[in-house]
Design a protein around this motif. Sequence first.
Motif, PDB file in Angstrom:
ATOM      1  N   CYS A  38       0.844  -1.203   0.000  1.00 15.48           N
ATOM      2  CA  CYS A  38       0.000   0.000   0.000  1.00 15.48           C
ATOM      3  C   CYS A  38       0.878   1.250   0.000  1.00 15.48           C
ATOM      4  CB  CYS A  38      -0.913   0.031   1.224  1.00 15.48           C
ATOM      5  SG  CYS A  38      -2.085  -1.331   1.315  1.00 15.48           S
ATOM      6  N   LYS A  39       1.928   1.216   0.808  1.00 17.63           N
ATOM      7  CA  LYS A  39       2.840   2.362   0.879  1.00 17.63           C
ATOM      8  C   LYS A  39       3.624   2.516  -0.418  1.00 17.63           C
ATOM      9  CE  LYS A  39       3.436   2.351   5.880  1.00 17.63           C
ATOM     10  NZ  LYS A  39       4.390   2.240   6.974  1.00 17.63           N
ATOM     11  N   TRP A  90      -4.385   0.677 -16.556  1.00 17.95           N
ATOM     12  CA  TRP A  90      -5.606  -0.001 -16.126  1.00 17.95           C
ATOM     13  C   TRP A  90      -6.719   1.009 -15.896  1.00 17.95           C
ATOM     14  CZ3 TRP A  90      -7.844   0.580 -11.162  1.00 17.95           C
ATOM     15  CH2 TRP A  90      -8.988  -0.184 -10.952  1.00 17.95           C
ATOM     16  N   LEU A  91      -6.420   2.072 -15.173  1.00 21.27           N
ATOM     17  CA  LEU A  91      -7.431   3.071 -14.850  1.00 21.27           C
ATOM     18  C   LEU A  91      -7.949   3.756 -16.112  1.00 21.27           C
ATOM     19  CD1 LEU A  91      -9.071   4.623 -12.789  1.00 21.27           C
ATOM     20  CD2 LEU A  91      -7.103   6.114 -12.424  1.00 21.27           C
ATOM     21  N   GLY A  97      -3.750  -5.601  -5.319  1.00 16.54           N
ATOM     22  CA  GLY A  97      -2.298  -5.705  -5.297  1.00 16.54           C
ATOM     23  C   GLY A  97      -1.596  -4.491  -5.870  1.00 16.54           C
ATOM     24  N   ALA A  98      -0.312  -4.425  -5.579  1.00 19.79           N
ATOM     25  CA  ALA A  98       0.521  -3.317  -6.038  1.00 19.79           C
ATOM     26  C   ALA A  98       0.979  -3.575  -7.467  1.00 19.79           C
ATOM     27  CB  ALA A  98       1.722  -3.155  -5.117  1.00 19.79           C
ATOM     28  N   ALA A  99       1.184  -2.489  -8.176  1.00 25.12           N
ATOM     29  CA  ALA A  99       1.706  -2.563  -9.536  1.00 25.12           C
ATOM     30  C   ALA A  99       2.461  -1.268  -9.804  1.00 25.12           C
ATOM     31  CB  ALA A  99       0.560  -2.741 -10.533  1.00 25.12           C
ATOM     32  N   PRO A 100       3.356  -1.271 -10.788  1.00 27.37           N
ATOM     33  CA  PRO A 100       4.053  -0.033 -11.139  1.00 27.37           C
ATOM     34  C   PRO A 100       3.066   1.029 -11.621  1.00 27.37           C
ATOM     35  CG  PRO A 100       5.111  -1.935 -12.147  1.00 27.37           C
ATOM     36  CD  PRO A 100       3.815  -2.415 -11.556  1.00 27.37           C
ATOM     37  N   LYS A 101       3.472   2.273 -11.506  1.00 25.61           N
ATOM     38  CA  LYS A 101       2.608   3.393 -11.876  1.00 25.61           C
ATOM     39  C   LYS A 101       2.050   3.242 -13.284  1.00 25.61           C
ATOM     40  CE  LYS A 101       2.549   8.229 -13.037  1.00 25.61           C
ATOM     41  NZ  LYS A 101       3.342   9.335 -13.469  1.00 25.61           N
ATOM     42  N   ILE A 118      -5.470  -6.230   0.603  1.00 20.32           N
ATOM     43  CA  ILE A 118      -5.108  -4.858   0.261  1.00 20.32           C
ATOM     44  C   ILE A 118      -3.685  -4.836  -0.277  1.00 20.32           C
ATOM     45  CG2 ILE A 118      -6.710  -3.698   1.804  1.00 20.32           C
ATOM     46  CD1 ILE A 118      -4.388  -3.395   3.809  1.00 20.32           C
ATOM     47  N   PRO A 119      -3.323  -3.863  -1.080  1.00 22.47           N
ATOM     48  CA  PRO A 119      -4.179  -2.786  -1.533  1.00 22.47           C
ATOM     49  C   PRO A 119      -5.245  -3.292  -2.510  1.00 22.47           C
ATOM     50  CG  PRO A 119      -2.063  -2.669  -2.660  1.00 22.47           C
ATOM     51  CD  PRO A 119      -1.961  -3.754  -1.624  1.00 22.47           C
TER      52      PRO A 119
END
Length: 106
Positions: free
Chosen positions: A34-35, A101-102, A91-95, A74-75
């Motif tokens: 998340c961080k 995706w968004l 889950g986390a992913a690179p920017k 989370i995330p």
Amino acid sequence: MATVNVTDASFQADVLESDKPVLVDFWADWCGPCKMIAPALEEISDELGEQVTIAKMDIMENTGVPADMGVQSIPLMVLFKNGEPIARKVGAAPKGQLKEWLEGEL
């Protein structure tokens, strides 16, 4: 445009009644992934702020909405449009992956 914090109390007005899509990041302070994605979400908020609001909900301080949403891992990012959840990403992913995706969901 910076990310906004939402709470159980503000979720209805800030997310469900929003006139534009809202991406809610369910997170917790103890969550390393998340961080890791927090700075990327801030940057994406600056870049796509006209199209989408990026909101953060701390699941340790706000338990009602995460329980209602069935948050188990989370995330978790949930995209709401017209008050309805239309997409989820765990889950986390690179920017770059998060933004791609968004943008694909918008």
